[in-house]
Design a protein around this motif. Structure first.
Motif, short mmCIF file in Angstrom:
data_model
loop_
_atom_site.label_atom_id
_atom_site.label_comp_id
_atom_site.label_asym_id
_atom_site.label_seq_id
_atom_site.Cartn_x
_atom_site.Cartn_y
_atom_site.Cartn_z
N PHE A 1 0.87 -1.17 0.00
CA PHE A 1 0.00 0.00 0.00
C PHE A 1 0.91 1.22 0.00
CE2 PHE A 1 -2.62 3.24 2.15
CZ PHE A 1 -3.68 3.26 1.26
N THR A 2 1.27 1.67 -1.16
CA THR A 2 2.30 2.70 -1.26
C THR A 2 1.68 4.05 -1.55
OG1 THR A 2 2.63 1.97 -3.53
CG2 THR A 2 4.19 1.17 -1.88
N LEU A 3 0.65 4.40 -0.82
CA LEU A 3 0.08 5.73 -0.91
C LEU A 3 1.11 6.75 -0.45
CD1 LEU A 3 -2.55 7.47 -1.18
CD2 LEU A 3 -2.85 7.13 1.25
N TYR B 1 -1.78 12.53 3.34
CA TYR B 1 -1.65 11.91 2.02
C TYR B 1 -2.15 12.88 0.95
CZ TYR B 1 -6.71 11.20 2.02
OH TYR B 1 -8.06 11.40 2.04
N SER B 2 -1.74 12.63 -0.30
CA SER B 2 -2.16 13.44 -1.44
C SER B 2 -2.46 12.54 -2.62
CB SER B 2 -1.08 14.45 -1.83
OG SER B 2 -0.79 15.34 -0.79
N PHE C 1 -3.16 12.88 -6.74
CA PHE C 1 -3.12 13.76 -7.90
C PHE C 1 -3.97 13.18 -9.02
CE2 PHE C 1 0.45 15.08 -5.44
CZ PHE C 1 0.58 16.44 -5.69
N TYR C 2 -4.83 14.01 -9.59
CA TYR C 2 -5.78 13.58 -10.60
C TYR C 2 -5.23 13.79 -12.01
CZ TYR C 2 -9.38 13.38 -6.98
OH TYR C 2 -10.10 13.07 -5.87
N ALA C 3 -5.82 13.07 -12.96
CA ALA C 3 -5.37 13.15 -14.35
C ALA C 3 -5.58 14.54 -14.95
CB ALA C 3 -6.10 12.12 -15.19
N ASP C 4 -6.56 15.29 -14.46
CA ASP C 4 -6.82 16.60 -15.04
C ASP C 4 -6.00 17.71 -14.37
OD1 ASP C 4 -8.01 16.84 -12.58
OD2 ASP C 4 -10.03 17.26 -13.34
N GLY C 5 -5.07 17.34 -13.50
CA GLY C 5 -4.19 18.31 -12.88
C GLY C 5 -4.64 18.76 -11.50
N THR C 6 -5.87 18.44 -11.10
CA THR C 6 -6.33 18.76 -9.76
C THR C 6 -5.89 17.67 -8.79
OG1 THR C 6 -8.45 17.69 -10.15
CG2 THR C 6 -8.31 20.03 -10.67
N TYR C 7 -6.18 17.86 -7.52
CA TYR C 7 -5.74 16.87 -6.54
C TYR C 7 -6.70 16.84 -5.35
CZ TYR C 7 -4.10 20.61 -3.50
OH TYR C 7 -4.05 21.71 -2.68
N ALA C 8 -6.58 15.79 -4.58
CA ALA C 8 -7.29 15.67 -3.32
C ALA C 8 -6.26 15.35 -2.25
CB ALA C 8 -8.33 14.55 -3.38
N GLU C 9 -6.42 15.94 -1.09
CA GLU C 9 -5.47 15.68 -0.02
C GLU C 9 -6.20 15.64 1.31
OE1 GLU C 9 -4.39 17.90 2.48
OE2 GLU C 9 -5.71 19.56 1.88
N GLY C 10 -5.56 15.01 2.27
CA GLY C 10 -6.17 14.92 3.59
C GLY C 10 -5.28 14.16 4.55
N LYS C 11 -5.91 13.63 5.60
CA LYS C 11 -5.18 12.92 6.64
C LYS C 11 -5.69 11.49 6.75
CE LYS C 11 -4.57 17.20 9.24
NZ LYS C 11 -4.92 17.96 10.46
N LEU C 12 -4.80 10.59 7.15
CA LEU C 12 -5.23 9.24 7.47
C LEU C 12 -5.74 9.24 8.92
CD1 LEU C 12 -2.52 6.91 5.88
CD2 LEU C 12 -4.79 7.52 5.01
N VAL C 13 -6.91 8.61 9.11
CA VAL C 13 -7.58 8.64 10.41
C VAL C 13 -8.10 7.25 10.74
CG1 VAL C 13 -8.25 11.04 10.00
CG2 VAL C 13 -9.86 9.21 9.45
N ARG C 14 -8.65 7.12 11.96
CA ARG C 14 -9.35 5.91 12.35
C ARG C 14 -10.77 6.29 12.73
NH1 ARG C 14 -5.34 1.86 13.63
NH2 ARG C 14 -6.99 0.57 14.45
N GLU C 15 -11.73 5.48 12.22
CA GLU C 15 -13.13 5.78 12.52
C GLU C 15 -13.98 4.53 12.33
OE1 GLU C 15 -15.35 6.95 14.24
OE2 GLU C 15 -15.29 9.08 13.64
N LYS C 16 -15.09 4.48 13.05
CA LYS C 16 -16.03 3.35 12.96
C LYS C 16 -17.04 3.57 11.84
CE LYS C 16 -16.02 2.17 17.92
NZ LYS C 16 -16.88 2.02 19.10
N LEU C 17 -17.51 2.45 11.28
CA LEU C 17 -18.63 2.47 10.35
C LEU C 17 -19.78 1.70 10.98
CD1 LEU C 17 -16.03 2.86 8.49
CD2 LEU C 17 -17.48 2.01 6.64
N ALA C 18 -20.95 2.30 11.03
CA ALA C 18 -22.12 1.62 11.57
C ALA C 18 -22.83 0.90 10.42
CB ALA C 18 -23.06 2.63 12.22
N LEU C 19 -22.91 -0.42 10.51
CA LEU C 19 -23.51 -1.20 9.44
C LEU C 19 -25.00 -1.41 9.65
CD1 LEU C 19 -20.66 -3.82 9.07
CD2 LEU C 19 -20.99 -1.68 7.83
N SER C 20 -25.45 -1.30 10.88
CA SER C 20 -26.87 -1.38 11.21
C SER C 20 -27.04 -0.75 12.58
CB SER C 20 -27.37 -2.84 11.21
OG SER C 20 -26.81 -3.55 12.30
N ASN C 21 -28.26 -0.78 13.11
CA ASN C 21 -28.48 -0.22 14.44
C ASN C 21 -27.72 -0.96 15.53
OD1 ASN C 21 -30.21 1.74 13.46
ND2 ASN C 21 -32.04 0.46 13.71
N SER C 22 -27.41 -2.23 15.27
CA SER C 22 -26.75 -3.04 16.29
C SER C 22 -25.35 -3.50 15.91
CB SER C 22 -27.61 -4.28 16.59
OG SER C 22 -27.79 -5.05 15.41
#
Length: 438
Positions: free
Chosen positions: A146-148, A160-161, A163-184
């Motif tokens: 995983f060579t991000l 992390y960053s 870079f998109y093919a059209d010259g724009t980019y997205a950047e942010g931070k690596l984090v930890r967070e839960k995903l709720a798959l249902s009420n329980s």
């Protein structure tokens, strides 16, 4: 969402090997495989979760959900504590999952007024949110599957960053967070990207076989989806998505997922993709003269055939694409729209009555080992690409710098596709996906 953005998967212009996809100007995308190395999964799950807890989490996942489909498969997932709903593209061709996190306000150059922000995740509202420090192994993994590209910000947080093919980019931070798959049911904290600057309206739910993908981190051993048909590319329909067992699996037919040893280094191979043993293509009653070796990786990895929910169209290497085009020209050559190439890759396109042209072409089938096949009926063999134009839905992958065969979601319509990770196999089953989602 109009106009809908397709797939939202991106081409990274790095010298690092990484599984990714890219946006095309005609609003569709292609998962673009580069070299990765597979590593064991369990040891990379949160160290704070002991073995018994992992087993309880694993056995508890049995969730039915849905997604919206226009060109991408967009799921709405509750993330954080308390949950915040986030829209994410279901993508079996990529690894990192990421969400929008308070993107910066952008101004319209003509009016200087701020654009409305997309629905984004607010970390300050979640008690289960945490930032990933630069010292975490995922920031600088010892095994480069995983060579991000990452870096440390001034607070020693992993950044992390993209870079998109059209010259724009997205950047942010690596984090930890839960995903709720249902009420329980919820996952333990997973490693996600928290994008703070991105023009895209959705995040990504990375579903490949990499150790930081959603199935690997959450210890999901089986998932499936059913992509409904759509009338045109501007319409949105609802499909079904399962985590865990599928109640319809008794009529599925299975093929093995092909895997590759870690020591087998091939520059054009993505070992974390869902690679399948394709044998050939049939149009009408004609089995095309394509050697089965065209659909298998050669010494450099070219020719790999993978199933990718994150690519709208199907893409073939030249040796296969040329045979398909020859047969289409033989059947309906005078009707092909001359000089028209969709997305710089698909040139089997037509004006006029798509139903009539489809009848002339006939059914199309992708054939796999064990007699398994995906059949595209003549009524759906052409895809609406806008402007009154319909195309066969197959592009030439080598024109886009790829060296792979990729079965996109357009040719997974009205099919259950089950990813049985525990048994290393993919299942296919014909279904009326729109009816099942009701």
């Amino acid at each position: 969402m109009a106009p809908p953005l397709c797939m939202l998967i991106f081409l990274l212009f790095f010298s690092f090997p990484f599984s990714s996809s890219f946006i095309l100007n005609n609003n569709h995308s292609l998962s673009f495989p580069l070299t990765l190395t597979e590593t064991p999964l369990v040891k990379h799950v949160s160290n704070s979760i002991n073995k018994n807890q992992r087993l309880r989490i694993l056995s508890s996942y049995n969730v039915k959900s849905s997604f919206k489909y226009s060109m991408a498969l967009v799921v709405s997932l509750p993330i954080g504590t308390p949950p915040q709903i986030q829209q994410m593209v279901l993508d079996t061709g990529s690894q990192l999952s990421w969400i929008q996190c308070n993107p910066k306000q952008r101004t319209n150059s003509k009016t200087t007024s701020p654009r409305p922000p997309t629905t984004s995740f607010d970390p300050s509202l979640s008690s289960s949110f945490s930032l990933l420090p630069c010292t975490h192994p995922a920031c600088k993994p010892p095994v480069p599957d995983f060579t991000l590209p990452t870096s440390c910000d001034q607070n020693r947080i992993c950044h992390y960053s993209y870079f998109y093919a059209d010259g724009t980019y997205a950047e942010g931070k690596l984090v930890r967070e839960k995903l709720a798959l249902s009420n329980s049911q919820s996952t333990p904290p997973l490693i996600l990207g928290c994008a703070q600057d991105s023009k895209d309206p959705w995040g990504i739910l990375g579903m490949n076989r990499g150790r930081l993908s959603f199935p690997s981190q959450a210890q999901v051993t089986k998932f499936s989806y059913c992509v409904p048909t759509r009338q045109d590319r501007s319409s949105s329909v609802t499909g079904s998505f399962y985590l865990g067992d599928n109640p319809d699996s008794s009529h599925f037919r299975y093929v093995d997922i092909l895997t590759f040893p870690q020591s087998q280094t091939m520059p054009n191979l993505d070992p974390l993709a869902y690679t399948v043993p394709m044998q050939g293509i049939r149009i009408g009653a004609t089995k095309l003269n394509i050697p089965p070796s065209v659909f298998k990786p050669d010494a450099g990895g070219s020719g790999q055939t993978m199933v990718d929910s994150g690519s709208e169209l199907t893409y073939l290497v030249d040796a296969a694409y040329n045979r398909v085009r020859e047969e289409v020209v033989r059947l309906v050559g005078p009707r092909i729209k001359k000089g028209y190439v969709y997305g710089n890759a698909a040139d089997m396109c037509f004006d006029g009555n798509a139903v009539e042209i489809g009848r002339l072409i006939g059914d199309m089938a992708f054939e796999f080992e064990k007699g398994v096949e995906i059949v595209i009926p003549k009524e759906r063999v052409l895809a609406d690409v806008g402007g009154g134009v319909h195309c066969l839905g197959i592009g030439r992958s080598e024109r886009l710098g790829a060296a792979s065969n990729i079965i996109g979601n357009i040719h997974q319509q009205n099919q259950w596709v089950e990813f049985d990770l525990a048994n290393h196999r993919l299942g296919f089953g014909e279904a009326d996906c729109a009816r099942l989602a009701k």
